[in-house]
Design a protein around this motif. Structure first.
Motif, PDB file in Angstrom:
ATOM      1  N   VAL A  20      35.305  -2.988  14.538  1.00  0.00           N
ATOM      2  CA  VAL A  20      34.863  -1.982  13.570  1.00  0.00           C
ATOM      3  C   VAL A  20      33.562  -2.410  12.898  1.00  0.00           C
ATOM      4  O   VAL A  20      32.631  -1.613  12.734  1.00  0.00           O
ATOM      5  CB  VAL A  20      35.964  -1.730  12.524  1.00  0.00           C
ATOM      6  CG1 VAL A  20      35.458  -0.839  11.388  1.00  0.00           C
ATOM      7  CG2 VAL A  20      37.190  -1.087  13.175  1.00  0.00           C
ATOM      8  N   SER A  21      33.472  -3.681  12.525  1.00  0.00           N
ATOM      9  CA  SER A  21      32.279  -4.183  11.835  1.00  0.00           C
ATOM     10  C   SER A  21      31.035  -4.092  12.703  1.00  0.00           C
ATOM     11  O   SER A  21      29.929  -3.847  12.212  1.00  0.00           O
ATOM     12  CB  SER A  21      32.487  -5.636  11.395  1.00  0.00           C
ATOM     13  OG  SER A  21      33.524  -5.729  10.448  1.00  0.00           O
ATOM     14  N   ILE A  65      33.610   1.846   8.538  1.00  0.00           N
ATOM     15  CA  ILE A  65      34.141   0.622   7.924  1.00  0.00           C
ATOM     16  C   ILE A  65      34.902   0.947   6.644  1.00  0.00           C
ATOM     17  O   ILE A  65      36.007   0.441   6.414  1.00  0.00           O
ATOM     18  CB  ILE A  65      33.004  -0.381   7.643  1.00  0.00           C
ATOM     19  CG1 ILE A  65      32.410  -0.882   8.969  1.00  0.00           C
ATOM     20  CG2 ILE A  65      33.505  -1.562   6.809  1.00  0.00           C
ATOM     21  CD1 ILE A  65      31.089  -1.620   8.822  1.00  0.00           C
ATOM     22  N   ASN A  66      34.359   1.826   5.816  1.00  0.00           N
ATOM     23  CA  ASN A  66      35.007   2.184   4.546  1.00  0.00           C
ATOM     24  C   ASN A  66      36.306   2.948   4.762  1.00  0.00           C
ATOM     25  O   ASN A  66      37.289   2.755   4.035  1.00  0.00           O
ATOM     26  CB  ASN A  66      34.056   3.014   3.685  1.00  0.00           C
ATOM     27  CG  ASN A  66      32.921   2.193   3.109  1.00  0.00           C
ATOM     28  OD1 ASN A  66      33.019   0.969   3.016  1.00  0.00           O
ATOM     29  ND2 ASN A  66      31.835   2.842   2.727  1.00  0.00           N
ATOM     30  N   ILE A  67      36.336   3.832   5.750  1.00  0.00           N
ATOM     31  CA  ILE A  67      37.567   4.584   6.033  1.00  0.00           C
ATOM     32  C   ILE A  67      38.676   3.630   6.460  1.00  0.00           C
ATOM     33  O   ILE A  67      39.812   3.719   5.982  1.00  0.00           O
ATOM     34  CB  ILE A  67      37.322   5.649   7.116  1.00  0.00           C
ATOM     35  CG1 ILE A  67      36.428   6.770   6.564  1.00  0.00           C
ATOM     36  CG2 ILE A  67      38.652   6.242   7.604  1.00  0.00           C
ATOM     37  CD1 ILE A  67      35.929   7.739   7.618  1.00  0.00           C
ATOM     38  N   ILE A  68      38.351   2.712   7.368  1.00  0.00           N
ATOM     39  CA  ILE A  68      39.346   1.730   7.814  1.00  0.00           C
ATOM     40  C   ILE A  68      39.797   0.853   6.646  1.00  0.00           C
ATOM     41  O   ILE A  68      40.988   0.564   6.492  1.00  0.00           O
ATOM     42  CB  ILE A  68      38.786   0.860   8.962  1.00  0.00           C
ATOM     43  CG1 ILE A  68      38.546   1.706  10.229  1.00  0.00           C
ATOM     44  CG2 ILE A  68      39.728  -0.302   9.271  1.00  0.00           C
ATOM     45  CD1 ILE A  68      39.808   2.230  10.881  1.00  0.00           C
ATOM     46  N   ASP A  69      38.854   0.434   5.807  1.00  0.00           N
ATOM     47  CA  ASP A  69      39.191  -0.412   4.655  1.00  0.00           C
ATOM     48  C   ASP A  69      40.169   0.289   3.713  1.00  0.00           C
ATOM     49  O   ASP A  69      41.042  -0.361   3.129  1.00  0.00           O
ATOM     50  CB  ASP A  69      37.925  -0.795   3.884  1.00  0.00           C
ATOM     51  CG  ASP A  69      37.175  -1.958   4.524  1.00  0.00           C
ATOM     52  OD1 ASP A  69      37.762  -2.604   5.418  1.00  0.00           O
ATOM     53  OD2 ASP A  69      36.025  -2.217   4.132  1.00  0.00           O
ATOM     54  N   VAL A 111      43.777   8.482  12.907  1.00  0.00           N
ATOM     55  CA  VAL A 111      42.423   8.155  12.436  1.00  0.00           C
ATOM     56  C   VAL A 111      41.953   6.834  13.042  1.00  0.00           C
ATOM     57  O   VAL A 111      40.819   6.714  13.511  1.00  0.00           O
ATOM     58  CB  VAL A 111      42.377   8.096  10.895  1.00  0.00           C
ATOM     59  CG1 VAL A 111      41.014   7.600  10.412  1.00  0.00           C
ATOM     60  CG2 VAL A 111      42.680   9.465  10.294  1.00  0.00           C
ATOM     61  N   ARG A 112      42.837   5.841  13.036  1.00  0.00           N
ATOM     62  CA  ARG A 112      42.483   4.546  13.632  1.00  0.00           C
ATOM     63  C   ARG A 112      42.105   4.699  15.106  1.00  0.00           C
ATOM     64  O   ARG A 112      41.142   4.090  15.576  1.00  0.00           O
ATOM     65  CB  ARG A 112      43.662   3.569  13.541  1.00  0.00           C
ATOM     66  CG  ARG A 112      43.878   2.936  12.200  1.00  0.00           C
ATOM     67  CD  ARG A 112      44.880   1.795  12.325  1.00  0.00           C
ATOM     68  NE  ARG A 112      44.311   0.644  13.010  1.00  0.00           N
ATOM     69  CZ  ARG A 112      45.020  -0.402  13.431  1.00  0.00           C
ATOM     70  NH1 ARG A 112      46.331  -0.411  13.276  1.00  0.00           N
ATOM     71  NH2 ARG A 112      44.430  -1.429  14.012  1.00  0.00           N
ATOM     72  N   THR A 113      42.891   5.492  15.825  1.00  0.00           N
ATOM     73  CA  THR A 113      42.643   5.686  17.249  1.00  0.00           C
ATOM     74  C   THR A 113      41.253   6.271  17.491  1.00  0.00           C
ATOM     75  O   THR A 113      40.510   5.804  18.357  1.00  0.00           O
ATOM     76  CB  THR A 113      43.715   6.617  17.850  1.00  0.00           C
ATOM     77  OG1 THR A 113      44.994   5.988  17.756  1.00  0.00           O
ATOM     78  CG2 THR A 113      43.430   6.908  19.316  1.00  0.00           C
ATOM     79  N   LEU A 114      40.894   7.275  16.697  1.00  0.00           N
ATOM     80  CA  LEU A 114      39.580   7.901  16.847  1.00  0.00           C
ATOM     81  C   LEU A 114      38.452   6.904  16.538  1.00  0.00           C
ATOM     82  O   LEU A 114      37.496   6.778  17.302  1.00  0.00           O
ATOM     83  CB  LEU A 114      39.475   9.115  15.926  1.00  0.00           C
ATOM     84  CG  LEU A 114      40.342  10.325  16.305  1.00  0.00           C
ATOM     85  CD1 LEU A 114      40.349  11.349  15.173  1.00  0.00           C
ATOM     86  CD2 LEU A 114      39.843  10.964  17.587  1.00  0.00           C
ATOM     87  N   LEU A 115      38.592   6.203  15.402  1.00  0.00           N
ATOM     88  CA  LEU A 115      37.510   5.324  14.952  1.00  0.00           C
ATOM     89  C   LEU A 115      37.431   4.038  15.762  1.00  0.00           C
ATOM     90  O   LEU A 115      36.336   3.586  16.118  1.00  0.00           O
ATOM     91  CB  LEU A 115      37.681   5.013  13.464  1.00  0.00           C
ATOM     92  CG  LEU A 115      37.602   6.223  12.519  1.00  0.00           C
ATOM     93  CD1 LEU A 115      37.685   5.775  11.066  1.00  0.00           C
ATOM     94  CD2 LEU A 115      36.330   7.014  12.750  1.00  0.00           C
ATOM     95  N   GLU A 125      44.329   2.567  -1.023  1.00  0.00           N
ATOM     96  CA  GLU A 125      44.915   2.295   0.288  1.00  0.00           C
ATOM     97  C   GLU A 125      46.251   2.998   0.503  1.00  0.00           C
ATOM     98  O   GLU A 125      46.831   2.897   1.586  1.00  0.00           O
ATOM     99  CB  GLU A 125      45.072   0.776   0.471  1.00  0.00           C
ATOM    100  CG  GLU A 125      43.728   0.054   0.512  1.00  0.00           C
ATOM    101  CD  GLU A 125      43.870  -1.448   0.653  1.00  0.00           C
ATOM    102  OE1 GLU A 125      45.010  -1.948   0.682  1.00  0.00           O
ATOM    103  OE2 GLU A 125      42.834  -2.136   0.736  1.00  0.00           O
ATOM    104  N   GLY A 126      46.752   3.682  -0.510  1.00  0.00           N
ATOM    105  CA  GLY A 126      47.945   4.509  -0.337  1.00  0.00           C
ATOM    106  C   GLY A 126      49.277   3.848  -0.596  1.00  0.00           C
ATOM    107  O   GLY A 126      50.326   4.446  -0.348  1.00  0.00           O
ATOM    108  N   LEU A 127      49.290   2.611  -1.117  1.00  0.00           N
ATOM    109  CA  LEU A 127      50.564   1.947  -1.399  1.00  0.00           C
ATOM    110  C   LEU A 127      51.049   2.205  -2.822  1.00  0.00           C
ATOM    111  O   LEU A 127      52.205   1.927  -3.140  1.00  0.00           O
ATOM    112  CB  LEU A 127      50.448   0.433  -1.171  1.00  0.00           C
ATOM    113  CG  LEU A 127      50.720  -0.083   0.241  1.00  0.00           C
ATOM    114  CD1 LEU A 127      50.789  -1.593   0.242  1.00  0.00           C
ATOM    115  CD2 LEU A 127      51.999   0.493   0.820  1.00  0.00           C
TER     116      LEU A 127
END
Length: 220
Positions: free
Chosen positions: A139-140, A148-152, A88-92, A66-68
């Protein structure tokens, strides 16, 4: 049958420990309780949190995805990182909102409405969860595992900004959820997509503004 019930209970208990380890470490990072220069080891984290090493290993791996965490240390996302994530969120999520206008189930539409009600009347922690659920449901409902996996994989960073906009009460946050809901309910996919794109852009700018202000105050 008794054996199967026992196995299921053990799995639920195990999942709880894994999720608890993840949330504890994530929150310590986001609350600034872990120095970015500190190397994060399974042994030290297990001792400090009084949790076994296996859930800790899972938590570190998930937070790396997740990048933290990068190279076993806390990673502070740059403004460019943040803007990339929101792009990315905006697109998805724009796609998800448009999809939902045509295909969302009655049950999920009701859950969206419930999340808006809780967003208006709940406690701060309930409002935070309601904000998550609103976006999670959209998203679900795509039933697209790639989306779903990209957002997760971005959830920790998304959670950081969810806390800012929800707990610092970004103006019209819940009203915008209501407008998106109404567009989806009416079957207007283009409007739903447009509204959620605007919604996420406001989340982004509000969050960056608050972070910049916090950093400036700390330098004074």
């Amino acid at each position: 049958m008794t054996f199967l019930i026992g196995v299921e209970m053990m799995k639920k208990k195990e999942n709880y420990f894994y999720d608890d380890a993840y949330k504890q470490i994530r929150d310590k990072i986001l609350n600034g309780e872990i120095d970015p220069s500190t190397k994060l080891t399974e042994t030290k984290l297990a001792e400090s949190l009084n949790i076994s090493r296996t859930p800790i290993r899972y938590a570190i791996s998930k937070l790396e995805q997740e990048g933290l965490i990068k190279n076993k240390k806390v990673y502070i996302p740059t403004e460019k990182d943040i803007r990339n994530i929101f792009q990315v969120r905006t697109l998805l999520e724009g796609y998800a909102a448009k999809f939902c206008a045509s295909y969302i189930s009655v049950e999920s539409l009701e859950k969206l409405e419930e999340s808006i009600e809780i967003g208006n009347t709940g406690t701060p922690s309930e409002q935070l969860e309601a904000n998550f659920l609103f976006h999670h449901i959209l998203v679900s409902e795509t039933n697209n595992t790639e989306i779903i996996n990209i957002i997760d994989r971005m959830q920790s960073i998304i959670y950081m900004f969810r806390r800012i906009v929800t707990l610092q009460k970004r103006p019209r946050l819940v009203e915008e959820h209501q407008e998106i809901f109404e567009a989806i309910k009416a079957g207007d996919g283009d409007l739903a997509e447009e509204l959620i794109v605007q919604h996420l852009q406001k989340d982004l700018e509000f969050s960056i503004n608050r972070i910049d202000r916090f950093e400036q105050n700390n330098r004074l």
